[in-house]
Design a protein around this motif. Sequence first.
Motif, short mmCIF file in Angstrom:
data_model
loop_
_atom_site.label_atom_id
_atom_site.label_comp_id
_atom_site.label_asym_id
_atom_site.label_seq_id
_atom_site.Cartn_x
_atom_site.Cartn_y
_atom_site.Cartn_z
N GLU A 1 47.37 20.08 64.99
CA GLU A 1 46.89 20.79 66.16
C GLU A 1 45.60 20.14 66.60
O GLU A 1 44.73 19.84 65.79
N PHE A 2 45.50 19.88 67.89
CA PHE A 2 44.25 19.36 68.43
C PHE A 2 44.08 19.87 69.85
O PHE A 2 44.99 20.45 70.42
N THR A 3 42.88 19.67 70.37
CA THR A 3 42.56 20.20 71.70
C THR A 3 42.34 19.07 72.69
O THR A 3 42.05 17.94 72.31
N SER A 4 42.46 19.43 73.95
CA SER A 4 42.22 18.49 75.04
C SER A 4 41.46 19.21 76.15
O SER A 4 41.62 20.42 76.33
N VAL A 5 40.68 18.46 76.89
CA VAL A 5 39.98 19.02 78.04
C VAL A 5 40.91 19.11 79.25
O VAL A 5 40.58 19.72 80.25
N ILE A 6 42.08 18.52 79.16
CA ILE A 6 43.05 18.49 80.27
C ILE A 6 43.89 19.77 80.24
O ILE A 6 44.44 20.13 79.20
N PRO A 7 44.05 20.45 81.39
CA PRO A 7 44.90 21.65 81.44
C PRO A 7 46.35 21.34 81.04
O PRO A 7 46.87 20.26 81.31
N ALA A 8 46.99 22.31 80.39
CA ALA A 8 48.35 22.12 79.87
C ALA A 8 49.35 21.63 80.92
O ALA A 8 50.11 20.70 80.64
N PRO A 9 49.40 22.21 82.16
CA PRO A 9 50.40 21.73 83.12
C PRO A 9 50.22 20.25 83.48
O PRO A 9 51.19 19.50 83.55
N ARG A 10 48.98 19.83 83.66
CA ARG A 10 48.70 18.43 84.02
C ARG A 10 49.00 17.50 82.84
O ARG A 10 49.60 16.43 83.03
N LEU A 11 48.63 17.91 81.66
CA LEU A 11 48.88 17.11 80.47
C LEU A 11 50.38 16.96 80.23
O LEU A 11 50.86 15.88 79.89
N PHE A 12 51.13 18.03 80.42
CA PHE A 12 52.58 17.99 80.23
C PHE A 12 53.22 17.00 81.21
O PHE A 12 54.09 16.21 80.83
N LYS A 13 52.78 17.04 82.47
CA LYS A 13 53.31 16.10 83.47
C LYS A 13 53.07 14.65 83.06
O LYS A 13 53.97 13.81 83.12
N ALA A 14 51.85 14.35 82.65
CA ALA A 14 51.49 12.97 82.32
C ALA A 14 52.08 12.52 80.99
O ALA A 14 52.71 11.46 80.89
N PHE A 15 51.87 13.32 79.96
CA PHE A 15 52.21 12.94 78.59
C PHE A 15 53.70 13.04 78.30
O PHE A 15 54.29 12.14 77.71
N ILE A 16 54.33 14.12 78.76
CA ILE A 16 55.74 14.35 78.45
C ILE A 16 56.66 13.86 79.56
O ILE A 16 57.54 13.04 79.34
#
Length: 160
Positions: free
Chosen positions: A9-24
């Motif tokens: 488990e780790f944290t990011s400063v990026i909001p989940a919706p934006r991170l999901f779009k980019a990362f996944i």
Amino acid sequence: MGVFTYETEFTSVIPAPRLFKAFILDGDNLIPKIAPQAIKCTEIIEGDGGVGTIKKVTFGEGSQYGYVKQRINGIDKDNFTYSYSMIEGDTLSDKLEKITYETKLIASPNGGSVIKTTSHYHAKGDVEIKEEHIKAGKEKASGLFKLLEAYLVANPDAYN
């Protein structure tokens, strides 16, 4: 066949919706652009990008591995969850049948996100999986994630 489970488990400063779009959702395109030394390219072998799709990931010049094939097991764009299995490739060696990853992105109170990943290592026969081997791979993945996060911080209009 034994199964070794490892959770991170780790944290990011990026909001989940934006991170999901980019990362996944666009990681297959974005990661080779920002980290070609780690991943050269990803190509769909079979399927349409949804559940059941088989992808071949070719690692970059800086990797000790050549390629891996992945099968998408589940994707939920509304709840920011994604699961896939590594089903072929030199990362599995002769010790692993497959590795299954489950990732969930959760909105954090500070506007960023919490990333929870569960990995299931399916050993061949009575092979014992050692935690230190898994930690080394997780450190490389964490470094790659930090590159992606830095890219999103530096490009605030990307993936909104």
